[in-house]
Design an enzyme around this catalytic site. Structure first.
Site, PDB file in Angstrom:
ATOM      1  CG  PHE A 269      -1.984   1.072   1.103  1.00  0.00           C
ATOM      2  CD1 PHE A 269      -3.075   0.907   0.265  1.00  0.00           C
ATOM      3  CD2 PHE A 269      -1.857   2.259   1.799  1.00  0.00           C
ATOM      4  CE1 PHE A 269      -4.032   1.908   0.130  1.00  0.00           C
ATOM      5  CE2 PHE A 269      -2.803   3.265   1.677  1.00  0.00           C
ATOM      6  CZ  PHE A 269      -3.895   3.078   0.840  1.00  0.00           C
TER       7      PHE A 269
ATOM      8  CG  ASP B  76      -0.820  -1.775   6.959  1.00  0.00           C
ATOM      9  OD1 ASP B  76      -1.940  -1.939   7.478  1.00  0.00           O
ATOM     10  OD2 ASP B  76      -0.571  -0.826   6.182  1.00  0.00           O
TER      11      ASP B  76
ATOM     12  CE1 TYR C 237      -9.829   3.747   5.872  1.00  0.00           C
ATOM     13  CE2 TYR C 237      -8.897   4.986   7.700  1.00  0.00           C
ATOM     14  CZ  TYR C 237      -8.774   4.441   6.432  1.00  0.00           C
ATOM     15  OH  TYR C 237      -7.605   4.599   5.728  1.00  0.00           O
ATOM     16  CE  LYS C 238      -8.720  -0.228   4.221  1.00  0.00           C
ATOM     17  NZ  LYS C 238      -8.195   1.053   4.685  1.00  0.00           N
TER      18      LYS C 238
ATOM     19  NE  ARG D  31     -10.424  -3.099  -2.676  1.00  0.00           N
ATOM     20  CZ  ARG D  31      -9.840  -2.314  -1.760  1.00  0.00           C
ATOM     21  NH1 ARG D  31      -8.625  -2.572  -1.352  1.00  0.00           N
ATOM     22  NH2 ARG D  31     -10.480  -1.254  -1.296  1.00  0.00           N
TER      23      ARG D  31
END
Length: 405
Positions: free
Chosen positions: A123, A192, A217-218, A364
């Site tokens: 990422f 991560d 927040y996921k 995705r």
């Protein structure tokens, strides 16, 4: 497949939890791995803090409502979700900021070593944080393809930094094997967990991990820009020295001393004043995910993705799957490669099926097991098949790339 989906939904032990989230009518939400849905309890919790604790309690609420302890309290609730002990996790700052803290701390703990090892395609923020330290002359970036990472570990590597579930493909690393390889080479390891926490089982203590961070927040459903969390194994607390020496990480912040004195343990990972409103929303999401249980969420996640692939097969869709075909080897998502992935994504969104696009050619689809149904999988597969087979994605409004995707 719809009938089969309804049968699976009827026997789903997590079905009751869907009603605990706000989900727009007519929308199939397959982007919970970017932003989780809103728990219905969140607005009331936020209103309580705003109207009562802030509105009436004012500054007294730092003590009366225990705002001072909130980062540690929420972190302690996240801890069992990632296989850690409460005093090893703090909810604070963002993933980017926490990465900077932990990379810097690792470099200080491995004097004479400057290499931070990761993989290309990680990422971006993970790579950018290494680059920032490299520009200051403090670190050296080394990238190796995932099948060559262990070979790239040598006496120059201070830290191996990897993402457990890859954000584009969902491909999972063997955390235990990679951690052991790095530790055997004398390096520390930073994981991560942004695309894992709240959806996949993680055992930081069990794999002997050194550091970790992840966002709120996921799958934790803490809201846009929710605070992240940071983990440091207890064995490193005595040697830990993070570079962002803000007042909230001071041992005695209200002594207002001119000299910084780090708080003991995980407390020193704090920097600025805790974002109480953000932590309030995050705590609601964390409590809900903890109530459901990660093992049950993971089992449903795998079942959802396997069923979705079955549905695609029923529609005779042969897509280029870039996620691992074995559900146990991927995160809670499926990613396919298509030269017109952006247009496909936009056409699906127009039909109320919200997934996302990852440049240059990845569609995705994320599966948040806390609130998705098997019927959603069947309907999403039907929409995807119709969009592809009809050529609907070729319409001009879907093929024009927006400035922000």
């Amino acid at each position: 497949m719809v009938d089969r989906a309804k049968t699976l939904d009827a026997s789903d032990p997590l079905a009751e939890f869907r009603g605990r989230f706000t989900l727009p009518e007519g929308v199939i939400y397959l982007d919970g791995n970017s932003l989780g849905a809103l728990p219905k309890a969140t607005p009331a919790a936020m209103a309580c803090v705003v109207e009562q604790e802030w509105g009436e309690g004012l500054i007294r609420s730092w003590n009366d409502a225990e705002w001072f302890e909130m980062g540690g309290r929420v972190g302690g609730k996240i801890a069992p979700l990632v296989g850690a002990r409460p005093h090893e996790v703090m909810a604070c700052d963002t993933v980017s900021v926490n990465l900077f803290k932990l990379i810097s701390a690792a470099l200080a703990m491995r004097p004479g070593r400057k290499v931070i090892l990761s993989e290309p395609g990680n990422f971006p923020t993970d790579i950018y944080m290494i680059e920032g330290l490299e520009r200051q002359g403090l670190a050296t970036q080394r990238l190796a393809e995932r099948d060559q990472i262990q070979e790239a570990l040598d006496d120059d590597v201070a830290l191996l930094m990897l993402t457990h579930a890859h954000y584009k493909t969902g491909d999972l690393f063997d955390m235990a094997a990679m951690t052991k390889a790095a530790n055997d080479a004398g390096a520390l390891v930073l994981w991560d967990l942004s695309h894992s926490t709240g959806a996949l089982p993680v055992d930081l203590n069990g794999v002997n991990a050194d550091f970790a961070t992840g966002c709120g927040y996921k799958y934790l459903n803490g809201g846009p820009g929710a605070p992240a969390f940071v983990y440091v194994a207890e064995r490193h607390h005595g040697d830990l020295a993070q570079p962002l020496t803000g007042w909230f990480g001071h041992a005695r912040p209200f002594a207002f001393s001119d000299k910084y004195e780090a708080a003991p343990g995980i407390e020193q990972l704090q920097c600025g004043t805790s974002p109480i409103l953000g932590l309030t929303a995050l705590e609601v999401g964390v409590d809900l995910i903890a109530e459901i249980g990660v093992d049950r969420l993971y089992a449903k996640s795998r079942a959802l993705s396997e069923f979705f692939l079955d549905c695609l097969g029923e529609h005779s869709l042969e897509l280029d799957l870039v996620s691992p075909s074995e559900s146990g080897a991927r995160g809670s998502q499926l990613s396919v490669r298509h030269e017109n992935a952006y247009a496909l994504c936009q056409a699906l969104i127009a039909r109320g099926v919200i997934g996302d696009f990852r440049d240059p050619d990845i569609l995705r689809l994320g599966f948040a097991p806390a609130y998705l149904r098997f019927e959603d999988m069947a309907e999403a597969a039907r929409h995807l098949a119709e969009v592809i087979q009809s050529g609907e994605w070729q319409r001009d409004e879907f093929s024009q790339r927006a400035a922000v995707t």
